[in-house]
Write a protein that holds these residues in place. Structure first.
Motif, PDB file in Angstrom:
ATOM      1  N   LEU A 160       0.850  -1.188   0.000  1.00  0.00           N
ATOM      2  CA  LEU A 160       0.000   0.000   0.000  1.00  0.00           C
ATOM      3  C   LEU A 160       0.890   1.244   0.000  1.00  0.00           C
ATOM      4  O   LEU A 160       1.847   1.336   0.773  1.00  0.00           O
ATOM      5  N   TYR A 161       0.529   2.216  -0.860  1.00  0.00           N
ATOM      6  CA  TYR A 161       1.276   3.466  -0.933  1.00  0.00           C
ATOM      7  C   TYR A 161       0.309   4.639  -0.927  1.00  0.00           C
ATOM      8  O   TYR A 161      -0.815   4.559  -1.461  1.00  0.00           O
ATOM      9  N   LEU A 162       0.769   5.784  -0.343  1.00  0.00           N
ATOM     10  CA  LEU A 162       0.061   7.047  -0.500  1.00  0.00           C
ATOM     11  C   LEU A 162       0.375   7.573  -1.899  1.00  0.00           C
ATOM     12  O   LEU A 162       1.503   7.440  -2.387  1.00  0.00           O
ATOM     13  N   ARG A 183       1.536   9.756  -8.833  1.00  0.00           N
ATOM     14  CA  ARG A 183       2.855   9.875  -8.209  1.00  0.00           C
ATOM     15  C   ARG A 183       2.796   9.288  -6.798  1.00  0.00           C
ATOM     16  O   ARG A 183       1.962   9.686  -5.968  1.00  0.00           O
ATOM     17  N   ILE A 184       3.703   8.318  -6.578  1.00  0.00           N
ATOM     18  CA  ILE A 184       3.771   7.687  -5.249  1.00  0.00           C
ATOM     19  C   ILE A 184       4.535   8.613  -4.312  1.00  0.00           C
ATOM     20  O   ILE A 184       5.651   9.029  -4.614  1.00  0.00           O
ATOM     21  N   SER A 185       3.892   8.953  -3.181  1.00  0.00           N
ATOM     22  CA  SER A 185       4.530   9.880  -2.236  1.00  0.00           C
ATOM     23  C   SER A 185       5.115   9.168  -1.016  1.00  0.00           C
ATOM     24  O   SER A 185       5.713   9.811  -0.152  1.00  0.00           O
ATOM     25  N   GLY A 186       4.952   7.847  -0.919  1.00  0.00           N
ATOM     26  CA  GLY A 186       5.552   7.111   0.199  1.00  0.00           C
ATOM     27  C   GLY A 186       4.565   6.157   0.854  1.00  0.00           C
ATOM     28  O   GLY A 186       3.379   6.104   0.508  1.00  0.00           O
ATOM     29  N   SER A 187       5.072   5.399   1.824  1.00  0.00           N
ATOM     30  CA  SER A 187       4.226   4.459   2.568  1.00  0.00           C
ATOM     31  C   SER A 187       3.416   5.199   3.621  1.00  0.00           C
ATOM     32  O   SER A 187       3.866   6.239   4.144  1.00  0.00           O
ATOM     33  N   ARG A 246      10.943   3.761 -10.231  1.00  0.00           N
ATOM     34  CA  ARG A 246      10.046   4.799 -10.742  1.00  0.00           C
ATOM     35  C   ARG A 246       8.929   5.060  -9.725  1.00  0.00           C
ATOM     36  O   ARG A 246       8.296   4.133  -9.222  1.00  0.00           O
ATOM     37  N   THR A 247       8.689   6.382  -9.486  1.00  0.00           N
ATOM     38  CA  THR A 247       7.643   6.769  -8.536  1.00  0.00           C
ATOM     39  C   THR A 247       6.402   7.279  -9.240  1.00  0.00           C
ATOM     40  O   THR A 247       5.434   7.655  -8.589  1.00  0.00           O
ATOM     41  N   VAL A 248       6.467   7.335 -10.582  1.00  0.00           N
ATOM     42  CA  VAL A 248       5.303   7.785 -11.349  1.00  0.00           C
ATOM     43  C   VAL A 248       4.739   6.577 -12.089  1.00  0.00           C
ATOM     44  O   VAL A 248       5.453   5.838 -12.767  1.00  0.00           O
TER      45      VAL A 248
END
Length: 965
Positions: free
Chosen positions: A21-23, A33-37, A123-125
Motif C-alpha cells: 500500500l502506498y500514498l 505519483r507515489i509519495s511514500g508508505s 520509478r515513482t510515477v
C-alpha cells in the motif's frame, strides 16, 4: 483511504510478486505519483470501513517484519533476508504469501481501491496503462478433450460471463501459483482450484497433443482425474452415468483400546465409502472401450439420513466414523450391545455385521413375570425371551448378584444382560429364596414388587398405586377426644401406624422434633386397647398394681423404652391423652425384679422403662411376650454391637415401633440397626448391607444404591418436616457470627496447630493410631477456638468469641428475650456461668450431671428474671420443650449436624408463636470454619436418608490433612 492510497503489485527480489500500500497523488496529466508508505497516523484513522480495516491487517500480515517474526528468530529484517534460504521460501513463505494474496484481491474488490502494476521499483510515477482491473467474477476453467484416430489433444478454456478469455500471445504474468493468479492484458484473473503451472503452457500453445501410443495411459492418469475435479467438455469420448444398488452397513468392531463401536459404511455396488470420504464422484474407464468413461455420484442426502438416525438415537461419534454407546454413569464396556438390543427399529434399516471375536446376541430381549400372592410371601416366576430361547430368570441369579453381564446361549452367542436389571432385580435375588423357577419373597419386602409392576403392560391407575393407608385413611377410628386434638398430618400418621399394625409390619416414625410423635403413638395404643373389656382396678400410690390383683388384660401389655429423662414425660402424656390406659412405670431402685414379672405386666396396658433399666433387667423382661415394643429416641440402639441393642433384641414382642427424629445420627449403620429391629431381615445381614449400600453410597456416591435403599425402607418410614406440615410455625432464622480471636488467643492457637500438623505429617504410626492422635489434637483446637482457658488453665488472656457471646446476650437480656445457649463442652458452659455470676445474671443449667432436670426447666420457663438456659449437647438433645426461648446460641460447631438440629428444635416446635433466631458463633480462620465446610460437603446424606451423620466418625485421611492445613 481510497482517494489517498493505491494498491501496488510489485516483484520482490527474493520473495516474488507481492502487494503493498502506498500514498499517492493524482497529477493533472492522469499519472499517479507515489509519495511514500502510509505513516501510523494514517493507518490508525477511525473512519475506515470494516473491509478497509481487514485489508490493512492482511497487508500488515504479509509485511517483511511480520514474515520475519513468524518464520525466523532474526532480530532485524536485514538479517532475516540475509539468512533466508530458497527451501524456506518455496516450502513456507511463498505459499503463505499466495494465500494472503487471494484474500487481498477479494478485499480490494470490496473497497474499490485502485490497483497498479509497478514493474520498476525505482520509478515513482505510474501511468494509466499500468492500472490493473480485477474481474468482478472469477473465471471458470474448462478442460476440453478431443479424441480421434490420430490421438488425443486437450486445451483449457477460461470463461468470464460466457466470454472466452485467451491467454495466448499476451504479456501474461503469474502473480501466484495456487490459486492461479495471472495478470493478462491488464486484467487480474484469479482461477480457483487450479495451479497456474497448468495454464502456462497455453500462454504459447493452442493445445497439447498426445500420440496414440500414450492415449490409454493418459486417459487413465490424467483425463479421469480431470473429469472428477474440473468441468470438462468431451469430443470423441463418451461419459455414461451408472445406477448402482446402495446399502448402508453397520459393523460391530473393536477399536485399539478394545472398546466396542459401530462403523458405518456406504456401499454403491461393490465399492464402499466412509461417511467422511470427500470423494463424491467415482469414474473409471470402460474395460471394453477406453473411449468410454463410466461414472456415478454418491447420494449425500441418502447418506446423511442414515448417519442422522445414529446421531438422533443418542450414539456418540468419536473421530470421523466410530459410533459408541450413549454416555452412562457406569460407562459399561458392554453398553453398546445393550443399545443394539433395544434399538432394533433403527438397526433394521441397516445391514448389520459383526467383526468381533465374540459373537453377541443382538436382537430384542424381553422379560415376562407372574406373581402369586401367598399368605406370608410372594411367589415370583419370571422368564427371559431372547429370540427362540425362553430362559427362567432364576438362571441369572448368580449373574445379577456378582455383576456378570454375559450369558452364553446354547448356540454359543453371548447374551448381554441389560444394565438396569442389576439394580432393578438385585434386591429380589438378595432377599428372595430361589426354589427351581420360583423366587419366594417375604411380605416385608413388598416394596420390591414395584420393579415387577413396572414390567406389566396393564398398569394400575395412579390412585390405585397409593399406599393402602393413604387410600383408606383410618382417622375415623380415633376416639372423639383425640380426633379433635390431632392435627391433619398427625391423623395421617395414626393411619400409617394402624396400617403397619394390621399388616404385622414394624415401623419408624421419624417426624421432625416437636411434631408430636408421642401423641400419634398414644393414639395407636388407645385404638389397640379400646374396648378390650378389662375391669378397672385401683392402683398403688405409684400407679403400680398390687401383686395380689388378679385382673389381667386380654391383649398383652406394650413396653415403651425411653431415655431416663423422658420417663415421667411419657407417663404424664399417657395420663393426659389416654387416661383409660393403665400404665406401669418399671424404673427406680425399688422396681420389682422377679421371674414372675409377667404376672404384673399382664394387668397393665402400658409398661414404661428406660434403656438402662432394660439392659440391667433383661433377664426378667425377656420372659414376657409384649404386644408392642416401642423405642422412643431409638438412636439409642444405633450401634448393633452395643449391650443395649442386644438387650432390646432379646425382648419378645408381636409388633415393633421406633420413634426418632434422627434415625441416621452417625452413619447408615444406624439405619440398619433400627430397621433390623423393627423388621428383621429387611436389609439383610450387616455384612451384606455394608457391601451393597454403605460403601457404594458413602465412598462412591452411588445414586442407584441410594434409590434401592430408599425403596426398601420407604414403606416402613414416615418422615415429615416442620416446614411441610406446620406452615403456621414462625420462621426459623439463622446467622453465623464470625469472631476474631484476640492476639493472645491467636498465638496459643497457632502454636498448637503447628505442633499438631508437624506431629501428624511426620508420624510413623499406623494410619488408625495416627488418625486417633490427630482427632485428639483437633479436639484441642476446638477448645482453644472457644477459649484457651479450656486447654490451658493458667492462660492469662481473653477470648474473642467469649466476649462476643457475653455482649450478644447482654443486648438480648436488656430487651427481655430468653436465650438457649448450647455447647458440646460442659466446661465451656461452666466458664460462661462463672462470667454470668460476676455480672449477677440469673440462669438455669442442664448437663449430664444435673439431677433435678424438671426444676431447672421450670426455673427457666417460669421465671422472667432467668433469661438464659445453659444446655450441654447430650443432656439437652431430647425430650425438652422450651418454646419460652426465642433465641438460640450454638457456641461451637459440632461434628454431628443432626445434634445441632435437635438443639434448634427445643425452641422451634409446635406451640412456638415467636420468630426463633439462631446464632452460630465461629472463631474466624480456625478449625471451626473448616467444620462448617465439612458439614456442607456431607449434607447430601441429610436430604437422602433423613439426617446427616457424625462426620468425625467418617473423616478420611485427606480430610484430616485439610483440617490441619
Amino acid at each position: 483511504m481510497i482517494d489517498q492510497s493505491i494498491l501496488v503489485i510489485y516483484q520482490h527480489r527474493q520473495l516474488g510478486w507481492r502487494f503493498n500500500l502506498y500514498l499517492a497523488d493524482l497529477l493533472p496529466d492522469g499519472t499517479i505519483r507515489i509519495s511514500g508508505s502510509p505513516d501510523p497516523a494514517f493507518l490508525n484513522r477511525k473512519d475506515f470501513t470494516t473491509a478497509e480495516k481487514q485489508l490493512l491487517q492482511t497487508l500488515k500480515d504479509t509485511s517483511d517484519k511480520s514474515l520475519m517474526l513468524k518464520y525466523s528468530k532474526d532480530k532485524t529484517v536485514v538479517d532475516f533476508f540475509k539468512n533466508l534460504t530458497a527451501e524456506k521460501i518455496n516450502n513456507y513463505i511463498r505459499p503463505a504469501i499466495e494465500i494472503y494474496a487471494a484474500q487481498i484481491v477479494e478485499l480490494a474488490k470490496k473497497t474499490g481501491i485502485s490497483v497498479y502494476l509497478r514493474e520498476e521499483m525505482k520509478r515513482t510515477v505510474l501511468y494509466p496503462e499500468q492500472k490493473i482491473d480485477i474481474l468482478s467474477e472469477k473465471p471458470q476453467c474448462i478442460f476440453n478433450f478431443e479424441k480421434n484416430d490420430s490421438g488425443l489433444r486437450y486445451f483449457i478454456t477460461l470463461l468470464n460471463e460466457n466470454s472466452e478469455i485467451s491467454l495466448k500471445d499476451k504479456p501474461d504474468i503469474v502473480i501466484a501459483n495456487k490459486p492461479a493468479m495471472i495478470i493478462s492484458d491488464n486484467h487480474l484473473l484469479v482461477v480457483e482450484d487450479i495451479e497456474a503451472k497448468r495454464l502456462t503452457p497455453f500462454f504459447t500453445k493452442d493445445f497439447i497433443s498426445v500420440p496414440p501410443s500414450m492415449v490409454q495411459k493418459y486417459m487413465q492418469d490424467f483425463v479421469l482425474k480431470t473429469f472428477l475435479q474440473y468441468q470438462t467438455k468431451m469430443k470423441g469420448i463418451e461419459t455414461v452415468k451408472i445406477r448402482l444398488e446402495k446399502k448402508a452397513v453397520l459393523s460391530l468392531e473393536e477399536d485399539f483400546n478394545r472398546r466396542l463401536n459401530l462403523l458405518l459404511t456406504f456401499f454403491y455396488g461393490e465399492r464402499s465409502f466412509s461417511p467422511s470420504s470427500q470423494r463424491n464422484t467415482v469414474a473409471w474407464l470402460d474395460e471394453k472401450d477406453i473411449s468410454r468413461i463410466n461414472w456415478y455420484d454418491r447420494d449425500p442426502e441418502w447418506e446423511n439420513e442414515f448417519a442422522g438416525r445414529l446421531k438422533s438415537s443418542g450414539l456418540r461419534l468419536e473421530g470421523e466414523n466410530r459410533w459408541y454407546e450413549p454416555l452412562q454413569p457406569s460407562n459399561s464396556p458392554l453398553g453398546l450391545i445393550e443399545w443394539i438390543n433395544s434399538h432394533q427399529d433403527i438397526l433394521d434399516r441397516f445391514e448389520f455385521r459383526q467383526q468381533t471375536d465374540t459373537i453377541y446376541y443382538t436382537k430384542d430381549i424381553s422379560l415376562r413375570s407372574c406373581v402369586s400372592d401367598k399368605i406370608d410371601w410372594f411367589e415370583i416366576e419370571m422368564e427371559v425371551v431372547a429370540g427362540d430361547y425362553i430362559i427362567p430368570f432364576t438362571r441369572f441369579r448368580k449373574h445379577i448378584l456378582t455383576g456378570s453381564r454375559e450369558y452364553v446361549l446354547p448356540d454359543g452367542s453371548v447374551l448381554v444382560l441389560p444394565e438396569e436389571w442389576f439394580q432393578k432385580y438385585l434386591d429380589i435375588f438378595l432377599y428372595g429364596e430361589k426354589e427351581g423357577k420360583i423366587i419366594r419373597l417375604k411380605k416385608i419386602h413388598f416394596s420390591l414388587m414395584e420393579s415387577l409392576s413396572e414390567d406389566k403392560t396393564d398398569k394400575k391407575k395412579k390412585e390405585e398405586l397409593l399406599p393402602e393407608w393413604k387410600r383408606k385413611p383410618s382417622s375415623n377410628l380415633l376416639p372423639n377426644a383425640l380426633n379433635k386434638i390431632l392435627r391433619p398430618y398427625q391423623k395421617e400418621g395414626f393411619s400409617w401406624l394402624l396400617y403397619l399394625y394390621r399388616n404385622n409390619f414394624g415401623g419408624c416414625l421419624a417426624d421432625d422434633m416437636g411434631l408430636g410423635k408421642t401423641l400419634q403413638t398414644i393414639a395407636l395404643l388407645q385404638y389397640i386397647y379400646a374396648g378390650s373389656g378389662e375391669k378397672k382396678t385401683d392402683r398403688t400410690p405409684h400407679g403400680q398394681l398390687s401383686l395380689f390383683e388378679e385382673t389381667e388384660q386380654k391383649i398383652p401389655a406394650t413396653l415403651i423404652v425411653v431415655p431416663t429423662s423422658l420417663l415421667h414425660n411419657w407417663k404424664n402424656e399417657l395420663k393426659r391423652f389416654a387416661p383409660g390406659l393403665k400404665t406401669y412405670l418399671h424404673a427406680g431402685y425399688g422396681r420389682l425384679k422377679t421371674n414372675d414379672i409377667g404376672k404384673i405386666f399382664r394387668h397393665y396396658h402400658i409398661v414404661i422403662t428406660s434403656y438402662g433399666t432394660l439392659r440391667n433387667d433383661i433377664d426378667y423382661l425377656s420372659l414376657y411376650c409384649f404386644h408392642y415394643l416401642i423405642l422412643d429416641e431409638s438412636q439409642y440402639i444405633k450401634n448393633a454391637d452395643s449391650q443395649i441393642y442386644k438387650a432390646v433384641k432379646e425382648v419378645h414382642a408381636l409388633h415393633h415401633l421406633v420413634l426418632t427424629g434422627t434415625p441416621v445420627e452417625n452413619s447408615l449403620s444406624d439405619l440398619w440397626a433400627q430397621f433390623n429391629f423393627i423388621n428383621e431381615g429387611l436389609l439383610g445381614n450387616y455384612s451384606s448391607f455394608r457391601k451393597i449400600y454403605i460403601q457404594p453410597i458413602l465412598k462412591n456416591d452411588n445414586k442407584k444404591a441410594e434409590v434401592a435403599l430408599q425403596r426398601l425402607i420407604r414403606p416402613f418410614l414416615l418422615r415429615r418436616t416442620k416446614e411441610e406440615v406446620t406452615p403456621e410455625l414462625p420462621p426459623l432464622m439463622q446467622e453465623i457470627v464470625y469472631c476474631d480471636m484476640t492476639d493472645d488467643q491467636q498465638s496459643v492457637y497457632t502454636k498448637e496447630k503447628n505442633f499438631l500438623r508437624n506431629s501428624f505429617f511426620e508420624s510413623s504410626e499406623s494410619i488408625e493410631k495416627n488418625k486417633f492422635i490427630a482427632l485428639q489434637g483437633l479436639m484441642r483446637l476446638r477448645l482453644l477456638a472457644n477459649h484457651p482457658l479450656l486447654g490451658y488453665p493458667e492462660y492469662p488472656g481473653d477470648s474473642g468469641k467469649f466476649e462476643q457471646i457475653l455482649l450478644s446476650f447482654e443486648s438480648l437480656k436488656s430487651s427481655g428475650h430468653k436465650v438457649l445457649i448450647f455447647s458440646s463442652f460442659v466446661k465451656h458452659l461452666k466458664l460462661l456461668a462463672k462470667a454470668f455470676d460476676k455480672q449477677e445474671w440469673k440462669y438455669a443449667m442442664l448437663t449430664g450431671q444435673t439431677t433435678n432436670r424438671e426444676q431447672e426447666i421450670r426455673k427457666f420457663t417460669g421465671n422472667d428474671e432467668v433469661n438464659c438456659f445453659f444446655i450441654s449437647l447430650k443432656a439437652g438433645g431430647t425430650g425438652l420443650n422450651l418454646t419460652a426461648a426465642d433465641y438460640v446460641f450454638i457456641i461451637d460447631p459440632w461434628w454431628n449436624p443432626a445434634a445441632e438440629m435437635q438443639a434448634l428444635s427445643r425452641a422451634h416446635r409446635i406451640g412456638q408463636d415467636k420468630n426463633v433466631m439462631v446464632y452460630r458463633f465461629i472463631s474466624s480462620e480456625t478449625i471451626e470454619e473448616k467444620i462448617l465446610r465439612l458439614q456442607e460437603k456431607k449434607s447430601e446424606l441429610s436430604s437422602t436418608f433423613i439426617t446427616s451423620g457424625n462426620i468425625l466418625d467418617h473423616l478420611t485421611e485427606e480430610e484430616i490433612h485439610n483440617l490441619m492445613s
